[in-house]
Enzyme design. Sequence first.
Site, PDB file in Angstrom:
ATOM      1  CG  ASN A 154      -3.390   3.710  -0.481  1.00 17.00           C
ATOM      2  OD1 ASN A 154      -4.475   3.472   0.020  1.00 17.00           O
ATOM      3  ND2 ASN A 154      -2.694   2.425  -0.397  1.00 17.00           N
ATOM      4  CD  GLU A 157      -2.870   3.314  -6.969  1.00 18.32           C
ATOM      5  OE1 GLU A 157      -3.434   4.399  -6.877  1.00 18.32           O
ATOM      6  OE2 GLU A 157      -2.128   2.709  -6.109  1.00 18.32           O
ATOM      7  CB  SER A 199      -0.785   0.041   1.321  1.00 20.03           C
ATOM      8  OG  SER A 199      -1.796  -1.055   1.304  1.00 20.03           O
ATOM      9  CG  HIS A 247      -1.838  -0.778  -4.537  1.00 20.73           C
ATOM     10  ND1 HIS A 247      -2.381   0.510  -4.408  1.00 20.73           N
ATOM     11  CD2 HIS A 247      -2.122  -1.250  -3.072  1.00 20.73           C
ATOM     12  CE1 HIS A 247      -2.989   0.610  -3.138  1.00 20.73           C
ATOM     13  NE2 HIS A 247      -2.802  -0.531  -2.427  1.00 20.73           N
TER      14      HIS A 247
HETATM   15  N1  CAA Z   1     -17.158 -10.053  -2.850  1.00 23.05           N
HETATM   16  C1  CAA Z   1     -17.665  -9.807  -4.018  1.00 23.05           C
HETATM   17  N2  CAA Z   1     -18.422  -8.981  -4.371  1.00 23.05           N
HETATM   18  C2  CAA Z   1     -18.694  -8.078  -3.429  1.00 23.05           C
HETATM   19  C3  CAA Z   1     -18.098  -7.910  -2.485  1.00 23.05           C
HETATM   20  C4  CAA Z   1     -17.115  -8.776  -2.131  1.00 23.05           C
HETATM   21  N3  CAA Z   1     -16.264  -9.161  -0.955  1.00 23.05           N
HETATM   22  N4  CAA Z   1     -18.310  -6.710  -1.577  1.00 23.05           N
HETATM   23  C5  CAA Z   1     -19.004  -5.785  -2.538  1.00 23.05           C
HETATM   24  N5  CAA Z   1     -19.431  -6.672  -3.574  1.00 23.05           N
HETATM   25  C6  CAA Z   1     -19.861  -6.013  -4.729  1.00 23.05           C
HETATM   26  C7  CAA Z   1     -21.636  -6.407  -4.609  1.00 23.05           C
HETATM   27  O1  CAA Z   1     -22.055  -7.754  -4.919  1.00 23.05           O
HETATM   28  C8  CAA Z   1     -22.151  -5.443  -5.400  1.00 23.05           C
HETATM   29  O2  CAA Z   1     -22.344  -5.754  -6.859  1.00 23.05           O
HETATM   30  P1  CAA Z   1     -23.381  -5.115  -7.679  1.00 23.05           P
HETATM   31  O3  CAA Z   1     -23.310  -3.739  -7.525  1.00 23.05           O
HETATM   32  O4  CAA Z   1     -22.802  -5.493  -9.135  1.00 23.05           O
HETATM   33  O5  CAA Z   1     -24.513  -5.649  -7.431  1.00 23.05           O
HETATM   34  C9  CAA Z   1     -21.262  -4.354  -5.186  1.00 23.05           C
HETATM   35  O6  CAA Z   1     -19.837  -4.876  -4.785  1.00 23.05           O
HETATM   36  C10 CAA Z   1     -21.853  -3.326  -4.178  1.00 23.05           C
HETATM   37  O7  CAA Z   1     -21.950  -3.852  -3.010  1.00 23.05           O
HETATM   38  P2  CAA Z   1     -23.114  -3.861  -2.127  1.00 23.05           P
HETATM   39  O8  CAA Z   1     -24.385  -3.623  -2.770  1.00 23.05           O
HETATM   40  O9  CAA Z   1     -23.290  -5.255  -1.414  1.00 23.05           O
HETATM   41  O10 CAA Z   1     -22.687  -2.826  -0.879  1.00 23.05           O
HETATM   42  P3  CAA Z   1     -22.407  -1.354  -1.089  1.00 23.05           P
HETATM   43  O11 CAA Z   1     -22.977  -0.771  -2.323  1.00 23.05           O
HETATM   44  O12 CAA Z   1     -22.328  -0.860   0.158  1.00 23.05           O
HETATM   45  O13 CAA Z   1     -20.819  -1.407  -1.695  1.00 23.05           O
HETATM   46  C11 CAA Z   1     -18.675  -1.475  -1.076  1.00 23.05           C
HETATM   47  C12 CAA Z   1     -19.825  -2.219  -0.977  1.00 23.05           C
HETATM   48  C13 CAA Z   1     -18.128  -1.997  -2.779  1.00 23.05           C
HETATM   49  C14 CAA Z   1     -17.383  -2.050  -0.265  1.00 23.05           C
HETATM   50  C15 CAA Z   1     -18.832   0.034  -0.907  1.00 23.05           C
HETATM   51  O14 CAA Z   1     -19.098   0.347   0.201  1.00 23.05           O
HETATM   52  C16 CAA Z   1     -17.429   0.818  -1.322  1.00 23.05           C
HETATM   53  O15 CAA Z   1     -16.840   0.932  -2.433  1.00 23.05           O
HETATM   54  N6  CAA Z   1     -16.624   1.219  -0.219  1.00 23.05           N
HETATM   55  C17 CAA Z   1     -15.564   1.761  -0.254  1.00 23.05           C
HETATM   56  C18 CAA Z   1     -14.279   0.913  -0.347  1.00 23.05           C
HETATM   57  C19 CAA Z   1     -13.036   1.511  -0.651  1.00 23.05           C
HETATM   58  O16 CAA Z   1     -12.965   2.655  -0.722  1.00 23.05           O
HETATM   59  N7  CAA Z   1     -11.886   0.615  -0.876  1.00 23.05           N
HETATM   60  C20 CAA Z   1     -10.712   1.104  -1.054  1.00 23.05           C
HETATM   61  C21 CAA Z   1      -9.843   0.969   0.157  1.00 23.05           C
HETATM   62  S1  CAA Z   1      -8.205   1.709   0.408  1.00 23.05           S
HETATM   63  C22 CAA Z   1      -7.313   0.353  -0.590  1.00 23.05           C
HETATM   64  O17 CAA Z   1      -7.806  -0.728  -0.655  1.00 23.05           O
HETATM   65  C23 CAA Z   1      -6.173   0.531  -0.643  1.00 23.05           C
HETATM   66  C24 CAA Z   1      -4.976   0.322   0.365  1.00 23.05           C
HETATM   67  O18 CAA Z   1      -4.021  -0.022   0.188  1.00 23.05           O
HETATM   68  C25 CAA Z   1      -5.253   0.423   1.806  1.00 23.05           C
HETATM   69  P1  NAD Z   2      -4.166  -9.226   6.195  1.00 22.78           P
HETATM   70  O1  NAD Z   2      -3.683  -8.964   7.716  1.00 22.78           O
HETATM   71  O2  NAD Z   2      -5.585  -9.602   6.200  1.00 22.78           O
HETATM   72  O3  NAD Z   2      -3.117 -10.680   5.611  1.00 22.78           O
HETATM   73  C1  NAD Z   2      -2.027 -10.642   5.861  1.00 22.78           C
HETATM   74  C2  NAD Z   2      -1.542 -12.143   5.676  1.00 22.78           C
HETATM   75  O4  NAD Z   2      -0.259 -12.217   5.351  1.00 22.78           O
HETATM   76  C3  NAD Z   2      -1.757 -12.834   6.775  1.00 22.78           C
HETATM   77  O5  NAD Z   2      -2.840 -13.973   6.615  1.00 22.78           O
HETATM   78  C4  NAD Z   2      -0.444 -13.451   7.262  1.00 22.78           C
HETATM   79  O6  NAD Z   2      -0.702 -14.499   7.894  1.00 22.78           O
HETATM   80  C5  NAD Z   2       0.221 -13.446   6.103  1.00 22.78           C
HETATM   81  N1  NAD Z   2       1.941 -13.359   5.954  1.00 22.78           N
HETATM   82  C6  NAD Z   2       2.373 -12.594   6.921  1.00 22.78           C
HETATM   83  N2  NAD Z   2       3.628 -12.857   6.848  1.00 22.78           N
HETATM   84  C7  NAD Z   2       3.880 -13.827   5.619  1.00 22.78           C
HETATM   85  C8  NAD Z   2       4.877 -14.547   5.095  1.00 22.78           C
HETATM   86  N3  NAD Z   2       6.187 -14.199   5.292  1.00 22.78           N
HETATM   87  N4  NAD Z   2       4.566 -15.271   4.027  1.00 22.78           N
HETATM   88  C9  NAD Z   2       3.137 -15.647   3.639  1.00 22.78           C
HETATM   89  N5  NAD Z   2       2.101 -14.869   4.086  1.00 22.78           N
HETATM   90  C10 NAD Z   2       2.371 -13.991   5.344  1.00 22.78           C
HETATM   91  O7  NAD Z   2      -3.692  -8.084   5.254  1.00 22.78           O
HETATM   92  P2  NAD Z   2      -4.194  -7.481   3.842  1.00 22.78           P
HETATM   93  O8  NAD Z   2      -5.139  -6.278   4.377  1.00 22.78           O
HETATM   94  O9  NAD Z   2      -4.496  -8.476   3.075  1.00 22.78           O
HETATM   95  O10 NAD Z   2      -2.954  -6.725   3.537  1.00 22.78           O
HETATM   96  C11 NAD Z   2      -1.859  -7.385   2.594  1.00 22.78           C
HETATM   97  C12 NAD Z   2      -1.030  -6.283   1.792  1.00 22.78           C
HETATM   98  O11 NAD Z   2      -1.844  -5.765   0.977  1.00 22.78           O
HETATM   99  C13 NAD Z   2      -0.182  -5.346   2.650  1.00 22.78           C
HETATM  100  O12 NAD Z   2       0.889  -5.078   2.152  1.00 22.78           O
HETATM  101  C14 NAD Z   2      -1.234  -3.978   2.636  1.00 22.78           C
HETATM  102  O13 NAD Z   2      -0.559  -2.877   2.798  1.00 22.78           O
HETATM  103  C15 NAD Z   2      -1.733  -4.416   1.277  1.00 22.78           C
HETATM  104  N6  NAD Z   2      -3.072  -3.840   0.873  1.00 22.78           N
HETATM  105  C16 NAD Z   2      -3.988  -3.703   1.829  1.00 22.78           C
HETATM  106  C17 NAD Z   2      -5.295  -3.248   1.606  1.00 22.78           C
HETATM  107  C18 NAD Z   2      -6.363  -3.198   2.513  1.00 22.78           C
HETATM  108  O14 NAD Z   2      -7.304  -2.553   2.216  1.00 22.78           O
HETATM  109  N7  NAD Z   2      -6.352  -4.074   3.707  1.00 22.78           N
HETATM  110  C19 NAD Z   2      -5.542  -2.716   0.239  1.00 22.78           C
HETATM  111  C20 NAD Z   2      -4.335  -2.723  -0.674  1.00 22.78           C
HETATM  112  C21 NAD Z   2      -3.340  -3.327  -0.426  1.00 22.78           C
END
Ligand code: CAA
Ligand code: NAD
Length: 308
Positions: A210, A172, A137, A160
């Site tokens: 991010n 990404e 991330s 990503h």
């Molecule tokens: N598996 C399969 N399908 C899923 C799912 C899952 N786990 N979760 C949601 N869906 C699908 C649903 O089936 C639905 O599909 P259709 O529109 O085609 O019917 C669609 O996604 C929307 O789902 P819902 O109607 O059940 O619920 P919602 O409208 O509340 O949407 C959500 C759920 C898509 C999670 C929405 O709340 C959302 O977009 N949230 C924000 C998510 C976000 O910002 N993610 C990025 C996080 S940051 C990141 O990932 C990067 C990082 O490195 C940290």
């Molecule tokens: P998570 O905590 O759900 O899962 C991480 C998994 O990695 C665990 O099952 C753990 O047992 C496993 N693990 C740890 N060390 C390991 C090793 N040496 N070999 C094999 N498996 C190992 O975490 P997550 O949310 O799936 O995040 C995983 C990666 O994806 C991170 O780099 C995170 O920054 C990135 N990411 C997270 C998100 C998010 O929304 N959570 C979105 C995009 C990217």
Amino acid sequence: HILRAPHHPAASIMVKNLTVFGAGLMGAGIAQVAAQNGFKVILSDVTEKACQNGLQIIQKSLGRVAKKKFAGKQDEMEGYTRQVMGNITTMTDAGEAVSSADLIIEAIIESIKIKRDLFGFLDGKASRGCIFASNTSSLSIKDIAEACSPERQARFGGLHFFNPVPAMKLVEVIKAEKTSQETYDTLVDVTKKMGKVPVNCKDTPGFIVNRLLIPYMLEAVRMAERGDATPHDIDTAMELGAGYPMGPFKLLDFVGLDTTSFISEGWREKADRGQIPKELVQKSAMLQKLVDEGKLGRKSGQGFYDYS
Ligand code: CAA
Ligand code: NAD
């Protein structure tokens, strides 16, 4: 087993066998989407329990996908689920898991050291042509790739995905300093074959999404800490006033508070080196307390909200 794709204009490599490391939120989602699109996937984690957790995440999500795809037709739903699950094998032995991999996608804990250890080990186990990709991330792809040989660094990029992977269309694709054009083209090709939309990113902290999203979520926490508004009101405000599908606290719980905390810790080190503004990643006592208590968000049943 690595062939050039004959019909593809760019010099990308044909990927059939994919190994995903980390069977958590992201690894499970990546494995699922790849398996849905015909890739043979090995999902690897450190314990059998963690692998089973990944399979459970996949089963649950696949249930939703199949239900939507086949409108409740039980036989077809079951057939589809079986076929997709048939493309996924789990394995705890990391070396064995990459023995015939064309592409490795790493989605393990957000720690530079642990990621480098894993890739350094895999470099000696995977075939010479195998492409390595990290789903990090926030870490630098170059810094992770440097655990590998110079030849592998040319076959190393960032891929990503976003949570929940089966629902979020974006990937990404990161071309780091040493990433070859062939590697980059292959990663774009795989992204498209998974039904996702790629965007091109430089190897900068947080890439595109991010870099904007993490400071926003951290400022929401600081806002609650200052007592400016409650988490619930901040969420309602951003959902109904800015049209976000989830407010920042719901999203923090969704992403995982441990993951967010690892990201901000890593960025504080980058801020010390002047690579990112310090004020964006100030430490938050509220976030740290929840993490220390094991309240990691949805995946642990509690975070800012209670999911039990
Ligand atoms: N598996 C399969 N399908 C899923 C799912 C899952 N786990 N979760 C949601 N869906 C699908 C649903 O089936 C639905 O599909 P259709 O529109 O085609 O019917 C669609 O996604 C929307 O789902 P819902 O109607 O059940 O619920 P919602 O409208 O509340 O949407 C959500 C759920 C898509 C999670 C929405 O709340 C959302 O977009 N949230 C924000 C998510 C976000 O910002 N993610 C990025 C996080 S940051 C990141 O990932 C990067 C990082 O490195 C940290
Ligand atoms: P998570 O905590 O759900 O899962 C991480 C998994 O990695 C665990 O099952 C753990 O047992 C496993 N693990 C740890 N060390 C390991 C090793 N040496 N070999 C094999 N498996 C190992 O975490 P997550 O949310 O799936 O995040 C995983 C990666 O994806 C991170 O780099 C995170 O920054 C990135 N990411 C997270 C998100 C998010 O929304 N959570 C979105 C995009 C990217």
